[in-house]
Scaffold this motif. Structure first.
Motif, PDB file in Angstrom:
ATOM      1  N   CYS A  48       9.946  -7.977  11.074  1.00  0.00           N
ATOM      2  CA  CYS A  48       8.969  -6.692  10.998  1.00  0.00           C
ATOM      3  C   CYS A  48       7.471  -7.510  11.270  1.00  0.00           C
ATOM      4  N   GLU A  49       6.818  -6.504  12.008  1.00  0.00           N
ATOM      5  CA  GLU A  49       5.488  -6.923  12.388  1.00  0.00           C
ATOM      6  C   GLU A  49       4.610  -5.851  11.445  1.00  0.00           C
ATOM      7  N   ALA A  60      -6.589 -10.027   8.730  1.00  0.00           N
ATOM      8  CA  ALA A  60      -5.857 -11.519   9.329  1.00  0.00           C
ATOM      9  C   ALA A  60      -4.637 -11.222   9.094  1.00  0.00           C
ATOM     10  N   ASP A  61      -3.836 -10.323   8.263  1.00  0.00           N
ATOM     11  CA  ASP A  61      -2.423 -10.090   8.221  1.00  0.00           C
ATOM     12  C   ASP A  61      -2.078  -9.106   9.588  1.00  0.00           C
ATOM     13  N   LEU A  62      -2.793  -8.577  10.129  1.00  0.00           N
ATOM     14  CA  LEU A  62      -2.190  -7.807  11.074  1.00  0.00           C
ATOM     15  C   LEU A  62      -1.591  -8.612  12.209  1.00  0.00           C
ATOM     16  N   ARG A  63      -0.683  -8.097  12.717  1.00  0.00           N
ATOM     17  CA  ARG A  63       0.236  -8.630  13.940  1.00  0.00           C
ATOM     18  C   ARG A  63       1.009  -9.791  13.268  1.00  0.00           C
ATOM     19  N   LYS A  64       1.197  -9.919  12.079  1.00  0.00           N
ATOM     20  CA  LYS A  64       1.744 -11.039  11.369  1.00  0.00           C
ATOM     21  C   LYS A  64       3.194 -10.694  11.357  1.00  0.00           C
ATOM     22  N   ALA A  80       8.551  -9.015   1.245  1.00  0.00           N
ATOM     23  CA  ALA A  80       8.817  -9.888   2.388  1.00  0.00           C
ATOM     24  C   ALA A  80       8.322 -11.317   2.300  1.00  0.00           C
ATOM     25  N   HIS A  81       8.650 -12.104   3.162  1.00  0.00           N
ATOM     26  CA  HIS A  81       7.931 -13.249   3.303  1.00  0.00           C
ATOM     27  C   HIS A  81       7.848 -13.558   4.809  1.00  0.00           C
ATOM     28  N   ASP A  82       6.683 -14.678   5.077  1.00  0.00           N
ATOM     29  CA  ASP A  82       6.241 -14.974   6.243  1.00  0.00           C
ATOM     30  C   ASP A  82       7.683 -15.695   7.280  1.00  0.00           C
TER      31      ASP A  82
END
Length: 118
Positions: A48-49, A60-64, A80-82
């Motif tokens: 997911c984005e 800063a988390d946008l578009r991650k 969720a995780h990175d």
């Protein structure tokens, strides 16, 4: 014979009817379907984005990119995780060991903040 058969207390009342497969209050309710704004279904392992944040400090988390681990459809949230690979290092004994594993750091996201890409 299992542990539950030997040591569990007897189940009575509504819990007994539920375990026996009987309806306790009318027809059984269907669980809500966990979908994003475009209608794609959240599944464990889905990529997911992050498309929205609930506080300006999290810009800063946008578009991650993240990977869904657990889904709580009734609350409309996911754990969720990175979406990053595991990194390794070599210790003093010369063995290859895990330096960081992004799966061990999980964050709670609202389903409205995510877009499913799978």
């Amino acid at each position: 014979m299992t542990y539950a058969d030997t040591y569990a207390a007897p189940v009575t009342g509504q819990a007994a009817a539920h375990l026996a497969g009987g309806a306790t209050h009318g027809a059984p309710r269907a669980l809500p379907l966990a979908t994003d704004a475009s209608g794609k279904v959240f599944r464990q392992g889905a990529r997911c984005e992050v498309i929205a944040v609930h506080h300006p400090a999290l810009q800063a988390d946008l578009r991650k990119w993240i990977v869904v681990d657990r889904i709580h459809a009734a609350e409309r949230v996911v754990w969720a995780h990175d979406d990053k690979p595991i990194t390794y290092r070599t210790n003093r004994a010369g063995r290859r060991v895990i330096a960081t594993d992004p799966r061990s750091i999980q964050t709670l996201y609202g389903m409205d903040e995510l877009k499913v890409w799978i």
